[in-house]
Scaffold this active site. Structure first.
Site, PDB file in Angstrom:
ATOM      1  N   HIS A  25      96.205  23.593 -24.825  1.00 30.93           N
ATOM      2  CA  HIS A  25      95.157  23.561 -25.841  1.00 30.93           C
ATOM      3  C   HIS A  25      95.742  23.040 -27.143  1.00 30.93           C
ATOM      4  CE1 HIS A  25      93.462  26.254 -22.820  1.00 30.93           C
ATOM      5  NE2 HIS A  25      92.285  26.052 -23.361  1.00 30.93           N
ATOM      6  N   HIS A  65      95.271  31.250 -25.334  1.00 30.95           N
ATOM      7  CA  HIS A  65      95.274  29.866 -24.837  1.00 30.95           C
ATOM      8  C   HIS A  65      96.099  28.949 -25.725  1.00 30.95           C
ATOM      9  CE1 HIS A  65      91.860  30.436 -27.535  1.00 30.95           C
ATOM     10  NE2 HIS A  65      91.990  29.165 -27.870  1.00 30.95           N
ATOM     11  N   ASN A 169      88.996  28.120 -37.508  1.00 28.95           N
ATOM     12  CA  ASN A 169      89.033  26.652 -37.376  1.00 28.95           C
ATOM     13  C   ASN A 169      87.659  26.056 -37.032  1.00 28.95           C
ATOM     14  OD1 ASN A 169      88.687  27.060 -34.614  1.00 28.95           O
ATOM     15  ND2 ASN A 169      90.849  26.730 -34.119  1.00 28.95           N
ATOM     16  N   LEU A 171      85.626  25.879 -34.722  1.00 36.22           N
ATOM     17  CA  LEU A 171      85.150  25.461 -33.397  1.00 36.22           C
ATOM     18  C   LEU A 171      85.588  26.429 -32.308  1.00 36.22           C
ATOM     19  CD1 LEU A 171      85.991  21.654 -33.710  1.00 36.22           C
ATOM     20  CD2 LEU A 171      83.742  22.727 -33.962  1.00 36.22           C
ATOM     21  N   LYS A 228      90.634  22.646 -36.585  1.00 38.49           N
ATOM     22  CA  LYS A 228      91.096  22.493 -35.205  1.00 38.49           C
ATOM     23  C   LYS A 228      91.617  21.065 -35.039  1.00 38.49           C
ATOM     24  CE  LYS A 228      89.572  24.296 -30.742  1.00 38.49           C
ATOM     25  NZ  LYS A 228      88.692  25.328 -30.148  1.00 38.49           N
ATOM     26  N   GLU A 350      85.765  52.991 -25.600  1.00 39.72           N
ATOM     27  CA  GLU A 350      86.691  53.090 -24.465  1.00 39.72           C
ATOM     28  C   GLU A 350      87.501  51.817 -24.261  1.00 39.72           C
ATOM     29  OE1 GLU A 350      83.462  53.836 -24.391  1.00 39.72           O
ATOM     30  OE2 GLU A 350      83.469  56.018 -24.184  1.00 39.72           O
TER      31      GLU A 350
HETATM   32  C1  TPP Z   1      86.734  36.923 -22.818  1.00 39.51           C
HETATM   33  C2  TPP Z   1      86.864  35.428 -22.715  1.00 39.51           C
HETATM   34  N1  TPP Z   1      85.763  34.660 -22.683  1.00 39.51           N
HETATM   35  C3  TPP Z   1      85.864  33.318 -22.575  1.00 39.51           C
HETATM   36  C4  TPP Z   1      87.093  32.710 -22.492  1.00 39.51           C
HETATM   37  C5  TPP Z   1      87.200  31.199 -22.322  1.00 39.51           C
HETATM   38  N2  TPP Z   1      87.735  30.582 -23.587  1.00 39.51           N
HETATM   39  C6  TPP Z   1      89.017  30.278 -23.757  1.00 39.51           C
HETATM   40  S1  TPP Z   1      89.361  29.652 -25.262  1.00 39.51           S
HETATM   41  C7  TPP Z   1      87.739  29.771 -25.735  1.00 39.51           C
HETATM   42  C8  TPP Z   1      87.326  29.349 -27.123  1.00 39.51           C
HETATM   43  C9  TPP Z   1      88.096  30.119 -28.128  1.00 39.51           C
HETATM   44  O1  TPP Z   1      87.726  29.776 -29.430  1.00 39.51           O
HETATM   45  P1  TPP Z   1      88.515  30.379 -30.653  1.00 39.51           P
HETATM   46  O2  TPP Z   1      88.669  31.852 -30.507  1.00 39.51           O
HETATM   47  O3  TPP Z   1      87.810  29.900 -31.873  1.00 39.51           O
HETATM   48  O4  TPP Z   1      89.957  29.770 -30.528  1.00 39.51           O
HETATM   49  P2  TPP Z   1      90.438  28.292 -30.933  1.00 39.51           P
HETATM   50  O5  TPP Z   1      90.849  27.644 -29.660  1.00 39.51           O
HETATM   51  O6  TPP Z   1      89.300  27.597 -31.582  1.00 39.51           O
HETATM   52  O7  TPP Z   1      91.564  28.512 -31.842  1.00 39.51           O
HETATM   53  C10 TPP Z   1      86.964  30.275 -24.694  1.00 39.51           C
HETATM   54  C11 TPP Z   1      85.496  30.470 -24.737  1.00 39.51           C
HETATM   55  C12 TPP Z   1      88.224  33.550 -22.524  1.00 39.51           C
HETATM   56  N3  TPP Z   1      89.455  33.063 -22.417  1.00 39.51           N
HETATM   57  N4  TPP Z   1      88.078  34.888 -22.671  1.00 39.51           N
END
Ligand code: TPP
Ligand code: NAG
Ligand code: NAG
Length: 607
Positions: A25, A65, A169, A171, A228, A350
């Site tokens: 990512h 990620h 960021n 997005l 981002k 919880e």
């Molecule tokens: C509980 C959960 N739902 C959905 C996802 C899929 N997912 C991974 S990254 C992401 C977007 C994250 O956006 P953000 O928190 O703004 O992080 P960024 O990459 O923009 O820094 C999603 C929906 C996940 N990993 N965990």
């Protein structure tokens, strides 16, 4: 970038879309580059070559990620060999504890802050040490309710050693976040939750350094306005780049562009931590004395749990208890009365309770026992699942299992809990049937790695074991046998006592049954179950206060699948129950002594 801590090679790898287990990512990393550089090379105090040192500041990348940026800083710090950044099989797509610098697995969004709360609570109240806890979250992630459970927890307990960084960021994955760059709204929310809150330009090293330097008597939220894909022209602040490797044909140009922003290549030394965390030993925790119950005495296993935990707490001050405002039902209040400083009231949250326990258990600092009505752990299934991925050693006690709780009705009855905990890879599932075995389960759980679950019941039942009875995981007990048993009946908790009562009824008809207490449902004592079944014409009857799916009957069936000459019959709750008197409900849903006796008669008649 501006601070110049990211090695060129690492930038090149990220830019080239190096495939870390197929997951990268880059744009999520770019928004957090300066934040990570300031944290790891200015603010945090730690030993770069010893990431698990107990004195170190802790860091949790809740937006898991963005793992490559975590790998980049640990490479720059000197811990991770830079060659490993290039080897796809060494590093996971999300942080996992296989990497020494990862205390808790992340990647299921919204869980990092709860674990950070557990670490900060441990640092402040148990270790009384000066290490601090930093947690970075994405803005998309802030839609998770569990984040706000943790925000509330941190301020209730004045976790002034906890700093959350919100990487705003704008997005998410498929769309802009609901608040986009409205940092003032985030600020109001954080302040309403009792946090000291600072808005900064997340790409300004100077502003970040200043914000991290402010000491407060409350948790601190750094709201970092970022972009981002920062630093990559054509991609910065653009939609549709989440989770995508950068195009190969653009890679060289991007590397050049990023590298041109590096102002200094000077190696910066990390400041070591203050060494004031106490030495802790959580190995070999044994009860100070045998159980004091007498055969025939009556006690609910839920109460025996509270008494056992309080007793175990006497021999090791790292045993801690957490509860979600149910302590006078689960009886963890007995522990609280005796060890008030080691009880964490998590209130009715919880999911957060589970994450806090995971945080408390990191680096072997504590042995947590979380209690609640078993039914309510189901809403924390994701946290429990992630705890297993975190290789966490934590214990759960779920009280109020099944229809035998009676009047409170189906919303309060745990009827899926065995299925849930059995499905967790590192789990041990205890289902004690009397006070003695409950006390043994608590002691075993404290010393067993992985996730332990103890299922307790509300009704009072007789003590059936002597206090010198030895209990082991995967060791069932034959509680009733004769030379000519017709059926092996397996029950646990209230249904074991119903099975014993059924045996009395059947005896009058000259039908003998063998009654077996499995003690642990996972792992299951397959050998004793099989030999008992062989001694009873291959017939097994399971009876449980749980739905059919995933409970004792299915555990026994799958343990014996393919065994010739064995038949497994099952009694369990087959529909959504209702409220009533416990005995009435056991009868209504076909798991009482009469139902067992009838099922046995049917099996015997069939032969
Ligand atoms: C509980 C959960 N739902 C959905 C996802 C899929 N997912 C991974 S990254 C992401 C977007 C994250 O956006 P953000 O928190 O703004 O992080 P960024 O990459 O923009 O820094 C999603 C929906 C996940 N990993 N965990
Ligand atoms: C728990 O304690 C509260 C406050 O004393 C009381 O009102 C409630 O009835 C108790 N619940 C149980 C199940 O004992
Ligand atoms: C915790 O203790 C176990 C031994 O019981 C050990 O294997 C493990 O490495 C320790 N973990 C940490 C983070 O120190």
């Amino acid at each position: 970038l501006t601070s110049g801590h990211r090695p060129e090679q690492c930038l090149r790898d990220i830019a080239h879309g190096l495939d870390i287990k197929g997951s990268l990512h880059p744009t999520s990393c770019c928004s957090a580059a300066e934040i990570m550089a300031v944290l790891f090379f200015h603010t945090m105090r730690y030993k770069p070559l010893d990431p698990r040192n107990p004195h170190n500041d802790r860091f949790i990348l809740s937006k898991g990620h963005a793992a490559p940026i975590l790998y980049a800083v640990w490479a720059e710090a000197g811990f991770l060999p830079e060659e490993e950044l290039k080897i796809t099989c060494v590093l996971d797509g999300r942080p996992v504890p296989k990497q020494a610098f990862t205390d808790v697995a992340t990647g299921s969004l919204g869980q990092g802050l709860g674990a950070a709360c557990g670490m900060a609570y441990t640092g402040k109240y148990f270790d009384k040490a000066s290490y601090r806890v930093y947690c970075m979250m994405g803005d998309g992630e802030l839609s998770e309710g569990s984040v706000w459970e943790a925000m509330a927890f941190a301020s209730i307990y004045k976790l002034d050693n906890l700093i959350a960084i919100l990487d705003i960021n704008r997005l998410g994955q498929s769309d802009p976040t609901p608040l986009q760059h409205q940092v003032d709204v985030y600020q109001k929310r954080c302040e309403a939750f009792g946090w000291h809150t600072v808005i900064v330009d997340g790409h300004s090293v100077e502003e970040l350094c200043k914000a991290f330097g402010q000491a407060k008597h409350q948790p601190t939220a750094i709201i970092a306005k970022t972009f981002k894909g920062r630093g990559i022209s054509g991609i910065e602040d653009k939609e549709a780049w989440h989770g995508k490797p950068l195009p190969k044909n653009m890679a060289d140009q991007i590397v050049q562009e990023i590298c041109s922003q590096i102002q200094s290549t000077k190696k910066i030394l990390v400041t070591p931590p203050q060494e004031d965390a106490p030495l802790v030993d959580i190995t070999n925790i044994r009860m100070p004395s045998p159980p004091s119950y007498k055969v025939g005495d009556k006690i609910a296993t839920r109460k025996a749990y509270g008494q056992a935990l309080a007793k175990l707490g006497r021999v090791n001050d790292r045993i801690i208890a957490l509860d979600g405002d149910t302590k006078n039902s689960t009886f963890s209040e007995i522990f609280k009365k005796e060890h008030p400083d080691r009880f964490i009231e998590c209130y009715i949250a919880e999911q957060n309770m589970v994450s806090v326990a995971v945080g408390c258990a990191t680096r072997n600092r504590t042995v947590p026992f979380c209690s609640a009505f078993g039914a309510f752990f189901t809403r924390a299934f994701d946290q429990i699942r992630m705890a297993a991925i975190s290789e966490s050693n934590i214990n759960f006690c779920g009280s109020h299992c099944g229809v035998s709780i009676g009047e409170d009705g189906p919303s309060q009855m745990a009827l899926e809990d065995l299925a849930m905990f059995r499905s967790i890879p590192t789990a041990t599932v205890f289902y004690p049937s009397d006070g003695v075995s409950t006390e043994k389960a608590v002691e075993l759980a404290a010393n067993t790695k992985g996730i332990c679950f103890i299922r307790t019941s509300r009704p009072e039942n007789a003590i059936i074991y002597n206090s010198n009875e030895d209990f082991q995981i995967k060791q069932a007990k034959v509680v009733l046998k004769s030379k000519d048993d017709q059926v092996t009946v397996i029950g646990a908790g209230v249904t074991l006592h119903e099975a014993l009562a059924a045996a009395d009824l059947l005896k009058k008809e000259k039908i003998n049954i063998r009654v077996l207490d499995p003690f642990t449902i996972k792992p299951l004592d397959r050998n004793l179950i099989l030999s008992s079944a062989r001694a009873t014409k291959g017939r097994i009857l399971t009876v449980e206060d749980h739905y059919y799916e995933g409970g004792i009957g299915e555990a026994v069936s799958s343990a014996l699948v393919g065994e010739p000459g064995i038949t497994v019959s099952r009694l369990a709750v087959g529909e959504v129950p209702r409220s009533g008197k416990p005995a009435e409900l056991l009868k209504m849903f076909g798991i009482d002594r009469d139902a067992i006796a009838q099922a046995v008669r049917d099996l015997v008649a069939k032969a």
